[in-house]
Design a protein around this motif. Structure first.
Motif, PDB file in Angstrom:
ATOM      1  N   SER A   9     -48.819  -7.648 -44.977  1.00  0.00           N
ATOM      2  CA  SER A   9     -47.674  -7.244 -44.160  1.00  0.00           C
ATOM      3  C   SER A   9     -46.882  -6.089 -44.770  1.00  0.00           C
ATOM      4  O   SER A   9     -45.950  -5.571 -44.146  1.00  0.00           O
ATOM      5  N   VAL A  10     -47.256  -5.685 -45.981  1.00  0.00           N
ATOM      6  CA  VAL A  10     -46.529  -4.611 -46.670  1.00  0.00           C
ATOM      7  C   VAL A  10     -47.401  -3.359 -46.764  1.00  0.00           C
ATOM      8  O   VAL A  10     -48.484  -3.404 -47.343  1.00  0.00           O
ATOM      9  N   PRO A  11     -46.947  -2.223 -46.220  1.00  0.00           N
ATOM     10  CA  PRO A  11     -47.705  -0.969 -46.329  1.00  0.00           C
ATOM     11  C   PRO A  11     -47.912  -0.566 -47.790  1.00  0.00           C
ATOM     12  O   PRO A  11     -47.091  -0.920 -48.660  1.00  0.00           O
ATOM     13  N   ALA A  12     -48.963   0.174 -48.054  1.00  0.00           N
ATOM     14  CA  ALA A  12     -49.325   0.532 -49.420  1.00  0.00           C
ATOM     15  C   ALA A  12     -48.215   1.268 -50.158  1.00  0.00           C
ATOM     16  O   ALA A  12     -48.010   1.069 -51.362  1.00  0.00           O
ATOM     17  N   ASP A  13     -47.469   2.099 -49.440  1.00  0.00           N
ATOM     18  CA  ASP A  13     -46.432   2.886 -50.106  1.00  0.00           C
ATOM     19  C   ASP A  13     -45.122   2.124 -50.296  1.00  0.00           C
ATOM     20  O   ASP A  13     -44.141   2.679 -50.796  1.00  0.00           O
ATOM     21  N   GLN A  14     -45.100   0.838 -49.915  1.00  0.00           N
ATOM     22  CA  GLN A  14     -43.885   0.041 -50.063  1.00  0.00           C
ATOM     23  C   GLN A  14     -44.101  -1.188 -50.954  1.00  0.00           C
ATOM     24  O   GLN A  14     -43.253  -2.071 -51.020  1.00  0.00           O
ATOM     25  N   ASP A  16     -44.112  -1.532 -54.230  1.00  0.00           N
ATOM     26  CA  ASP A  16     -43.201  -1.651 -55.371  1.00  0.00           C
ATOM     27  C   ASP A  16     -41.821  -2.136 -54.932  1.00  0.00           C
ATOM     28  O   ASP A  16     -41.237  -3.022 -55.563  1.00  0.00           O
ATOM     29  N   ILE A  17     -41.287  -1.559 -53.869  1.00  0.00           N
ATOM     30  CA  ILE A  17     -39.968  -1.960 -53.407  1.00  0.00           C
ATOM     31  C   ILE A  17     -39.990  -3.373 -52.851  1.00  0.00           C
ATOM     32  O   ILE A  17     -39.043  -4.145 -53.017  1.00  0.00           O
ATOM     33  N   ALA A  18     -41.095  -3.761 -52.218  1.00  0.00           N
ATOM     34  CA  ALA A  18     -41.212  -5.126 -51.699  1.00  0.00           C
ATOM     35  C   ALA A  18     -41.219  -6.121 -52.850  1.00  0.00           C
ATOM     36  O   ALA A  18     -40.555  -7.174 -52.794  1.00  0.00           O
ATOM     37  N   ARG A  19     -41.961  -5.801 -53.895  1.00  0.00           N
ATOM     38  CA  ARG A  19     -42.035  -6.697 -55.062  1.00  0.00           C
ATOM     39  C   ARG A  19     -40.650  -6.867 -55.686  1.00  0.00           C
ATOM     40  O   ARG A  19     -40.219  -7.986 -55.999  1.00  0.00           O
ATOM     41  N   GLU A  20     -39.937  -5.769 -55.846  1.00  0.00           N
ATOM     42  CA  GLU A  20     -38.593  -5.817 -56.431  1.00  0.00           C
ATOM     43  C   GLU A  20     -37.641  -6.637 -55.562  1.00  0.00           C
ATOM     44  O   GLU A  20     -36.847  -7.441 -56.079  1.00  0.00           O
ATOM     45  N   THR A  21     -37.750  -6.456 -54.264  1.00  0.00           N
ATOM     46  CA  THR A  21     -36.893  -7.191 -53.335  1.00  0.00           C
ATOM     47  C   THR A  21     -37.137  -8.694 -53.430  1.00  0.00           C
ATOM     48  O   THR A  21     -36.195  -9.496 -53.463  1.00  0.00           O
ATOM     49  N   VAL A  22     -38.404  -9.078 -53.483  1.00  0.00           N
ATOM     50  CA  VAL A  22     -38.751 -10.497 -53.551  1.00  0.00           C
ATOM     51  C   VAL A  22     -38.295 -11.105 -54.872  1.00  0.00           C
ATOM     52  O   VAL A  22     -37.723 -12.205 -54.905  1.00  0.00           O
ATOM     53  N   LEU A  23     -38.513 -10.414 -55.980  1.00  0.00           N
ATOM     54  CA  LEU A  23     -38.097 -10.933 -57.280  1.00  0.00           C
ATOM     55  C   LEU A  23     -36.590 -11.154 -57.330  1.00  0.00           C
ATOM     56  O   LEU A  23     -36.109 -12.150 -57.895  1.00  0.00           O
ATOM     57  N   ASN A  24     -35.833 -10.244 -56.724  1.00  0.00           N
ATOM     58  CA  ASN A  24     -34.376 -10.393 -56.692  1.00  0.00           C
ATOM     59  C   ASN A  24     -33.951 -11.549 -55.796  1.00  0.00           C
ATOM     60  O   ASN A  24     -32.937 -12.208 -56.058  1.00  0.00           O
ATOM     61  N   ALA A  25     -34.724 -11.792 -54.750  1.00  0.00           N
ATOM     62  CA  ALA A  25     -34.353 -12.826 -53.778  1.00  0.00           C
ATOM     63  C   ALA A  25     -34.660 -14.230 -54.258  1.00  0.00           C
ATOM     64  O   ALA A  25     -34.013 -15.195 -53.839  1.00  0.00           O
ATOM     65  N   LEU A  26     -35.644 -14.383 -55.136  1.00  0.00           N
ATOM     66  CA  LEU A  26     -36.095 -15.705 -55.540  1.00  0.00           C
ATOM     67  C   LEU A  26     -34.994 -16.555 -56.172  1.00  0.00           C
ATOM     68  O   LEU A  26     -35.001 -17.780 -56.044  1.00  0.00           O
ATOM     69  N   ASN A  39     -50.682  -9.652 -53.928  1.00  0.00           N
ATOM     70  CA  ASN A  39     -51.845  -8.867 -53.550  1.00  0.00           C
ATOM     71  C   ASN A  39     -53.047  -9.325 -54.377  1.00  0.00           C
ATOM     72  O   ASN A  39     -52.898  -9.996 -55.401  1.00  0.00           O
ATOM     73  N   GLY A  40     -54.239  -8.986 -53.922  1.00  0.00           N
ATOM     74  CA  GLY A  40     -55.446  -9.391 -54.620  1.00  0.00           C
ATOM     75  C   GLY A  40     -55.497  -8.844 -56.035  1.00  0.00           C
ATOM     76  O   GLY A  40     -55.049  -7.718 -56.292  1.00  0.00           O
ATOM     77  N   LEU A  41     -56.060  -9.625 -56.952  1.00  0.00           N
ATOM     78  CA  LEU A  41     -56.075  -9.201 -58.346  1.00  0.00           C
ATOM     79  C   LEU A  41     -57.086  -8.097 -58.636  1.00  0.00           C
ATOM     80  O   LEU A  41     -57.163  -7.615 -59.771  1.00  0.00           O
ATOM     81  N   LYS A  42     -57.830  -7.689 -57.633  1.00  0.00           N
ATOM     82  CA  LYS A  42     -58.718  -6.542 -57.805  1.00  0.00           C
ATOM     83  C   LYS A  42     -58.010  -5.245 -57.429  1.00  0.00           C
ATOM     84  O   LYS A  42     -58.633  -4.187 -57.358  1.00  0.00           O
ATOM     85  N   THR A  43     -56.705  -5.317 -57.193  1.00  0.00           N
ATOM     86  CA  THR A  43     -55.907  -4.136 -56.854  1.00  0.00           C
ATOM     87  C   THR A  43     -54.811  -3.954 -57.888  1.00  0.00           C
ATOM     88  O   THR A  43     -54.364  -4.914 -58.537  1.00  0.00           O
ATOM     89  N   ALA A  44     -54.344  -2.709 -58.025  1.00  0.00           N
ATOM     90  CA  ALA A  44     -53.250  -2.423 -58.961  1.00  0.00           C
ATOM     91  C   ALA A  44     -51.986  -3.160 -58.549  1.00  0.00           C
ATOM     92  O   ALA A  44     -51.239  -3.671 -59.393  1.00  0.00           O
ATOM     93  N   ALA A  45     -51.754  -3.227 -57.238  1.00  0.00           N
ATOM     94  CA  ALA A  45     -50.563  -3.912 -56.749  1.00  0.00           C
ATOM     95  C   ALA A  45     -50.604  -5.393 -57.086  1.00  0.00           C
ATOM     96  O   ALA A  45     -49.581  -5.996 -57.446  1.00  0.00           O
TER      97      ALA A  45
END
Length: 244
Positions: A9-14, A16-26, A39-45
């Motif tokens: 559900s998160v575009p490739a260019d977003q 990093d910001i999605a990850r930061e948002t989720v970590l802050n929300a937890l 994201n899958g562990l075969k990806t950098a994300a």
């Protein structure tokens, strides 16, 4: 439980910001009611997601891992997260992943697996419907059963088809699935009604267990049915599920 998604559900260019948002929300969410799909562990994300969660102060109860194709991926996630989360939920979404399903399901840290029918149907070139994926579901269920973990079925994506959802839930439960993912809150009632044991099922199970105990745990005929050890195990699970 709500699963926050960092993958499809998160575009490739977003990412990093999605990850930061989720970590802050937890920190402000109920841990026991929160999961995160990385994201899958075969990806950098995916690797960034995993490392970020590993060093975070607040974590979800469960971490869903998409596109898992080997037990090594789970081993890596468990090494980073360990006891910081209550469980890892690999998603089996490819033929390769299904073939490694027994090893993945038995991996340390895994408390359940989810059938990723969307990607699986795309790989097979079929529609995301019951019949084309019946054999795949059967193989998936056996992997979960052999490891004694929770089996979660793919979401039903036709949100307007309430009858179709109810029928698929009933079929999934009959196959041995313990749960079904939802993509909208309005699907919850149908899923819960189908997956929870009915009052009649619970009453039958308790009656059978009592009769079996009175017989000293030996095979007997009760209400026209044979009661023996394998049958009683199913009845015990029904009662346990009702109590939960």
């Amino acid at each position: 439980m709500i699963c926050i998604d960092l993958e499809d559900s998160v575009p490739a260019d977003q990412k990093d910001i999605a990850r930061e948002t989720v970590l802050n929300a937890l920190s402000g969410l109920d841990r026991q009611k929160t999961a995160v799909r990385i994201n899958g562990l075969k990806t950098a994300a995916g690797l960034a997601d995993l490392l970020a969660l590993g060093s975070a102060d607040d974590l979800p109860s469960l971490v869903f891992m998409p596109m898992v194709e080997s037990a090594n991926e789970v081993e890596i996630a468990n090494a980073i997260l360990g006891d910081k989360v209550d469980g890892l939920i690999p998603l089996i979404e490819t033929v390769k992943g299904l073939r490694a399903g027994d090893a993945i399901a038995a991996s340390d840290g895994v408390t359940g697996m989810m059938f990723g029918g969307g990607d699986f149907s795309a790989e097979l070139g079929t529609k995301l419907e019951w019949e084309p994926l019946l054999a795949v579901r059967g193989a998936f269920i056996m992997c979960c059963a052999s490891a004694k973990i929770t089996a979660i079925d793919v979401p039903y994506i036709d949100m307007a088809n309430e009858q179709g959802l109810a029928e698929e839930c009933t079929r999934a439960k009959a196959m041995g699935f313990h749960a079904k993912a939802a993509i909208h809150p309005k699907q919850l009632a149908a899923i819960q009604q189908a997956m929870r044991p009915s009052e009649a099922e619970v009453a039958e199970a308790r009656d059978a267990l009592e009769a079996y105990e009175r017989a000293g745990g030996k095979a007997i005929s009760h209400n026209g049915r044979m009661l023996e050890a394998p049958v009683m195990e199913r009845y015990r699970r029904i009662v346990e599920s009702a109590e939960v």
